[in-house]
Write a protein that holds these residues in place. Sequence first.
Motif, PDB file in Angstrom:
ATOM      1  N   ARG A 251       0.801  -1.228   0.000  1.00 24.79           N
ATOM      2  CA  ARG A 251       0.000   0.000   0.000  1.00 24.79           C
ATOM      3  C   ARG A 251       0.832   1.276   0.000  1.00 24.79           C
ATOM      4  O   ARG A 251       0.467   2.258  -0.626  1.00 24.79           O
ATOM      5  N   TYR A 252       1.941   1.258   0.765  1.00 24.27           N
ATOM      6  CA  TYR A 252       2.550   2.545   1.099  1.00 24.27           C
ATOM      7  C   TYR A 252       4.018   2.697   0.695  1.00 24.27           C
ATOM      8  O   TYR A 252       4.700   3.574   1.209  1.00 24.27           O
ATOM      9  N   THR A 253       4.534   1.820  -0.156  1.00 21.97           N
ATOM     10  CA  THR A 253       5.938   1.969  -0.545  1.00 21.97           C
ATOM     11  C   THR A 253       6.089   1.893  -2.055  1.00 21.97           C
ATOM     12  O   THR A 253       5.215   1.411  -2.762  1.00 21.97           O
ATOM     13  N   LEU A 254       7.261   2.349  -2.513  1.00 19.61           N
ATOM     14  CA  LEU A 254       7.563   2.377  -3.944  1.00 19.61           C
ATOM     15  C   LEU A 254       8.910   1.681  -4.160  1.00 19.61           C
ATOM     16  O   LEU A 254       9.879   2.021  -3.485  1.00 19.61           O
ATOM     17  N   GLY A 255       8.950   0.721  -5.078  1.00 19.74           N
ATOM     18  CA  GLY A 255      10.235   0.130  -5.476  1.00 19.74           C
ATOM     19  C   GLY A 255      10.651  -1.092  -4.687  1.00 19.74           C
ATOM     20  O   GLY A 255      11.852  -1.378  -4.569  1.00 19.74           O
ATOM     21  N   PHE A 256       9.689  -1.862  -4.153  1.00 23.16           N
ATOM     22  CA  PHE A 256      10.069  -3.023  -3.331  1.00 23.16           C
ATOM     23  C   PHE A 256      10.864  -4.046  -4.139  1.00 23.16           C
ATOM     24  O   PHE A 256      11.867  -4.570  -3.645  1.00 23.16           O
ATOM     25  N   GLU A 257      10.426  -4.336  -5.360  1.00 26.83           N
ATOM     26  CA  GLU A 257      11.128  -5.372  -6.142  1.00 26.83           C
ATOM     27  C   GLU A 257      12.585  -4.974  -6.388  1.00 26.83           C
ATOM     28  O   GLU A 257      13.492  -5.800  -6.277  1.00 26.83           O
ATOM     29  N   GLU A 258      12.801  -3.703  -6.694  1.00 33.15           N
ATOM     30  CA  GLU A 258      14.173  -3.227  -6.926  1.00 33.15           C
ATOM     31  C   GLU A 258      14.994  -3.295  -5.627  1.00 33.15           C
ATOM     32  O   GLU A 258      16.156  -3.679  -5.631  1.00 33.15           O
ATOM     33  N   LEU A 259      14.347  -2.932  -4.516  1.00 32.11           N
ATOM     34  CA  LEU A 259      15.065  -2.975  -3.230  1.00 32.11           C
ATOM     35  C   LEU A 259      15.420  -4.420  -2.876  1.00 32.11           C
ATOM     36  O   LEU A 259      16.516  -4.707  -2.372  1.00 32.11           O
ATOM     37  N   LYS A 260      14.483  -5.323  -3.162  1.00 35.73           N
ATOM     38  CA  LYS A 260      14.710  -6.743  -2.884  1.00 35.73           C
ATOM     39  C   LYS A 260      15.943  -7.241  -3.652  1.00 35.73           C
ATOM     40  O   LYS A 260      16.804  -7.942  -3.098  1.00 35.73           O
ATOM     41  N   ALA A 261      16.050  -6.817  -4.913  1.00 31.32           N
ATOM     42  CA  ALA A 261      17.202  -7.222  -5.715  1.00 31.32           C
ATOM     43  C   ALA A 261      18.501  -6.649  -5.137  1.00 31.32           C
ATOM     44  O   ALA A 261      19.528  -7.319  -5.057  1.00 31.32           O
ATOM     45  N   CYS A 541       6.573   5.723   0.893  1.00 39.72           N
ATOM     46  CA  CYS A 541       7.970   5.611   1.296  1.00 39.72           C
ATOM     47  C   CYS A 541       8.734   5.115   0.065  1.00 39.72           C
ATOM     48  O   CYS A 541       8.457   4.025  -0.428  1.00 39.72           O
ATOM     49  N   GLU A 542       9.659   5.921  -0.415  1.00 36.61           N
ATOM     50  CA  GLU A 542      10.299   5.613  -1.705  1.00 36.61           C
ATOM     51  C   GLU A 542      11.613   4.855  -1.502  1.00 36.61           C
ATOM     52  O   GLU A 542      12.675   5.450  -1.345  1.00 36.61           O
ATOM     53  N   PHE A 543      11.501   3.510  -1.504  1.00 34.98           N
ATOM     54  CA  PHE A 543      12.724   2.701  -1.513  1.00 34.98           C
ATOM     55  C   PHE A 543      13.548   3.115  -2.737  1.00 34.98           C
ATOM     56  O   PHE A 543      14.750   3.259  -2.683  1.00 34.98           O
ATOM     57  N   LYS A 544      12.837   3.263  -3.853  1.00 35.19           N
ATOM     58  CA  LYS A 544      13.467   3.793  -5.067  1.00 35.19           C
ATOM     59  C   LYS A 544      13.069   5.261  -5.160  1.00 35.19           C
ATOM     60  O   LYS A 544      11.892   5.586  -5.334  1.00 35.19           O
ATOM     61  N   ALA A 545      14.040   6.124  -5.009  1.00 31.26           N
ATOM     62  CA  ALA A 545      13.732   7.554  -4.846  1.00 31.26           C
ATOM     63  C   ALA A 545      13.483   8.213  -6.185  1.00 31.26           C
ATOM     64  O   ALA A 545      14.340   8.194  -7.064  1.00 31.26           O
ATOM     65  N   ASP A 572      22.402   7.138  -7.066  1.00 34.52           N
ATOM     66  CA  ASP A 572      21.708   5.868  -7.198  1.00 34.52           C
ATOM     67  C   ASP A 572      20.311   6.011  -6.588  1.00 34.52           C
ATOM     68  O   ASP A 572      20.188   6.418  -5.432  1.00 34.52           O
ATOM     69  N   PRO A 573      19.266   5.709  -7.330  1.00 36.60           N
ATOM     70  CA  PRO A 573      17.924   5.841  -6.744  1.00 36.60           C
ATOM     71  C   PRO A 573      17.638   4.814  -5.657  1.00 36.60           C
ATOM     72  O   PRO A 573      16.706   4.974  -4.883  1.00 36.60           O
ATOM     73  N   LEU A 574      18.462   3.755  -5.579  1.00 36.98           N
ATOM     74  CA  LEU A 574      18.294   2.745  -4.529  1.00 36.98           C
ATOM     75  C   LEU A 574      19.403   2.909  -3.503  1.00 36.98           C
ATOM     76  O   LEU A 574      20.531   3.266  -3.852  1.00 36.98           O
ATOM     77  N   PRO A 575      19.112   2.625  -2.241  1.00 35.71           N
ATOM     78  CA  PRO A 575      20.192   2.706  -1.257  1.00 35.71           C
ATOM     79  C   PRO A 575      21.275   1.675  -1.572  1.00 35.71           C
ATOM     80  O   PRO A 575      20.979   0.584  -2.043  1.00 35.71           O
ATOM     81  N   ASP A 576      22.503   2.041  -1.311  1.00 38.78           N
ATOM     82  CA  ASP A 576      23.602   1.111  -1.559  1.00 38.78           C
ATOM     83  C   ASP A 576      24.749   1.432  -0.597  1.00 38.78           C
ATOM     84  O   ASP A 576      24.790   2.509  -0.011  1.00 38.78           O
TER      85      ASP A 576
END
Length: 712
Positions: A251-261, A541-545, A572-576
Motif C-alpha cells: 500500500r505505502y511503498t515504492l520500489g520493493f522489487e528493486e530494493l529486494k534485488a 515511502c520511496e525505496f526507489k527515490a 543511485d535511486p536505490l540505497p547502496d
Amino acid sequence: MSAHVSETRIIKGACPQDCPDTCAFLYHVEDGRLVDVTGNPEHPMTRGGLCVKLKDYAEHHYNPGRILYPMRRTGPKGSGEFERITWDEALSEIKRRWDGIISSYGAQAIMPHAYLGHQGTLNGLTCGDAFFNRLGATVAEKTYCESGSSTAWVMTVGPTGGLDLESLAYAKYIVVWGMNMISTNLHAWPFILEARQKGAKIVVIDPVRTRTAKQADWHIPIRPGTDAALALGMMNVIIGEDLVDHDYVARYTLGFEELKARAAEYPPELVAEITGVPADDVRKLAREYAATQPSAIRQGVALERSRGGGQAIRAITCLPALVGAWRHVGGGAVEMPIWEFPIKFDRICRPDWIKPGTRVVNELDLGAALTGELALDPPIKSLFVYNSNPVSQAPAQSKIVAGLMREDLFTVVSELFVTDTARYADILLPATMQAEQYDLMVTWGHLYMMLNQPAIAPPGECVPNVELFRRLARTMGFDDPYWKMTDDEMLTEFYDWDSPALEGITLDLLKGEGFKRLNVGMPDQRAPHAEGNFKTPSGKCEFKASVAEGGNFVVPVWRSMYEAMQPGDPVDPLPDYIAPYEAPQSNPELARRFPLSIVSPKPHAFLNTQYGNEAVQQRRQGEQTVLVHPKDAAQRGIANGDFVRVFNERGAFEGRAEISFDVMPGLVLANVGYWPSLNRGGTSVNAISADRHCSLGQAGTYSDNLVEVVRV
Ligand SMILES: Nc1nc2c(c(=O)[nH]1)N[C@H]1C(S)=C(S)[C@@H](COP(=O)(O)OP(=O)(O)OC[C@H]3O[C@@H](n4cnc5c(=O)[nH]c(N)nc54)[C@H](O)[C@@H]3O)O[C@H]1N2
Ligand SMILES: Nc1nc2c(c(=O)[nH]1)N[C@H]1C(S)=C(S)[C@@H](COP(=O)(O)OP(=O)(O)OC[C@H]3O[C@@H](n4cnc5c(=O)[nH]c(N)nc54)[C@H](O)[C@@H]3O)O[C@H]1N2
Ligand SMILES: [Mo]
C-alpha cells in the motif's frame, strides 16, 4: 538600617545551542544581574533538566573574555592584538573595504561564513542570508551538519518529522544508530528508559562503547562508514526470511522489487566482512527488529560523516516501512522533526535577491577557497564570519589558517569570544548572548515552539545578529523594508501562522507561556505514517527515490533554500553501500602509511567549541585525549597517559593517550570541540580531516579519515 532585599525576577527563555533538545529555560535575575539559569519544569520534553554544558550558563554571560566592543586588529594577522573602536568606525571601515573590493572584483569576492552558533529564527543559521544575497556576495552553502541526513531522509520519506522522540516511550525495540544520545540528545533518553521499564530492548550501533552504548542492552560495534551494508544486510534477512509487512509494503511503498534485488547483494557473511559485525548478529538484529513491534530507530547525524553516509541513512530510513513499524505509536524512525515547523525560509533568506549566475561555494571548502586551490574567479577578498568557528570545526585546518593569514584578505568576525577563528579578524564585532536577546528558536529534536525573551541588558556594545545585519544594511545603503521590520514583525513574516500546525499559537501566547507544542498530535497517539501519508512525490515511502535523477543535491533547509546549486554526481535511486574514501578495507595502499581510522564525535561538556574556554567545563571535559585500543597501543609502544601525535598527510594534533577497550581495534577517537590554541601543539582534530564531501548532501566526512599515532 534595613538590608536591601533583592527580588528575583523569572523570565522564560530557551537554550540557544545547536542541539536537538532546545531546553526551556528560566532566567533568574536580581538587580539586573543574571544569577541563575535553570530548566523550566513545565516543559514536557526537557522537564526542567539542563545538561552539564549549561550548568554554569549564567556565569558564562560574565566571562571576562567576552568581546564587548568593536575592535580593530593592531598586530600581525592571528596575533590576537586588537584595539577598541566605535561601531561607526567599524561599519565605515567595512563599507570602505567592501566598496573597494566590489569595484575591483565584484561583490562575489565577498563570502559569508555562518553556521549554528545560535539556533534562533532571527539570530541563527540564516540570519545574514538576506543581507548577503542583497549584496550579491558568493552564496555560502552550509553543509557542516545534517545536510547528508536530511537529503537522504527527504528522498525516502519526504519532509516529515517522523517518529516523535517522546513517543519512544511506547516502543518495544529501540535502535540508537550512530548517536551518543546521553551526551548529544540527553532529554530523549528518559523516554527510552520509560520504554525499557515496560520491557523494551535498547540497541546501540556505534564503533565506540560510548556512555550510551554502556547503558544499552546490546551494543553492536561497527566500522565507521559501513552502516549502509548493515542496513542492507538486515533487509536481506528480513526479505529472505519473509519478515516483511507485505500489506504495508504494497500500500505505502515504492520500489520493493528493486530494493529486494539490491538487498540480495548483501548476505550477512559479506556484511560481516564489510562492517565487522558478525553474520549471526546481523541475522539476530534483523529478526528482532522486524518481529518486535513497535520498533523504533533514532538516527544520529554521525551516520552522515563518511563518503557513503547519505546512502546509509537512505537504507536505514527504508527499514521501518519494510516491517510496518510506522503502523504503531512509538514505531518508525526519527532523523529530525524540523519539517513540521511552518517556517518560511524564502522570506527569511530572500533567495529572490540572488542575482542569476551567482556562484555557490561550500563552506567546508573554506581552506581551498581561500588558498586558491579552488581557482575561484574572482578570488575571495573578504570573509564575514558569524555564528561559526571554522578554524576548529571545518576540515583541513591548516589550509584554513593559511588562507586566513593572507594579508589581502579582509576578515570580519562577529563573536562572543576571541576564538581561534576570531583571532584572524581584521575587524571584530561584539555579539549578545542568549539572556540578552529575543528570539523564536528553531528546534530539531522536539515539536515545541520555543520563545526566548531577554532577561538582562547587553553588556558593552554587544548587539544581536539581527541588529548587526540591520546596521550593515543601513551602512551599505539598502533601504528595503526588510531591515525596517521590528523583531516581532519579522517573526510574523517568517512563519506561516495560519498553518494548521500553529493553530491557536501566537507570539503573545508564547510570551506568556514560553513554549507551545505544535498541533501535530500527542506523543501517546501520534503515528504519522500508519497509513502512508509520506511527503514524497508519490506519497509513499520511496525505496526507489523518484528525486534521485537530479544528481547529488542538498535539501534546501540547510543550504538556505537556494536552487543555485551546481548539479553533482549522479545518485543511485536505490540505497547502496559506498565504501569510505579512507579505510583499510577500501584503501589498503593509504592504510600502509596511515593504518588507523579515526572518529571525532561531540564532546560531553562542550557544545562544539562553545564552553571550551570555560575553566569549569574544561575540568568536566578533561584535556584532549586520544582513545587507542590496547592492541594498537602495544604495537606502538604507547602507555596510558602518554602524549601522542595523531597525523596524516594533511596535518597533526596532539593529545593524551587513553588506552581503552571502548574503541574497536584499528580505530582511534578524539573529540572535536577543543580550542586548537588551548591544545598542545596549537591544533585540534580537524587538522587531520579531509575536505571531501559525502556522496549525498555535500556533508562533511569527519568519520572517513586514516591516521597514524605515535608517542611524543
Ligand atoms: N554534548 C554535546 N552535545 C551535542 C553537541 C556537542 O558538541 N556536545 N553537538 C550537537 C550537534 S551540532 C550535533 S550534529 C549532534 C550530533 O550528535 P551525534 O549524532 O550523537 O553525533 P556525534 O557525537 O558526532 O557521534 C555520535 C556517535 O557516532 C559514532 N560514529 C561515528 N561515525 C560513525 C559511523 O560511521 N557509524 C556509526 N554507526 N556510528 C558512528 C561515534 O563513535 C559517536 O559515538 O549533537 C548535538 N549535541
Ligand atoms: N571533526 C569534526 N568536525 C566537526 C564535527 C564533527 O563531528 N567532527 N561536527 C560538525 C557539526 S555537526 C557542526 S554542527 C559544526 C559546528 O560548527 P560551528 O557552528 O562553527 O560550531 P561552534 O563551535 O558552536 O561555533 C559557533 C560559534 O558561534 C559563536 N556564537 C554563538 N552565539 C552567537 C551569536 O549569537 N552571534 C554570533 N555572531 N556568534 C555566536 C560561538 O561563540 C562559537 O564560536 O562542526 C562540524 N565539525
Ligand atoms: Mo551539528
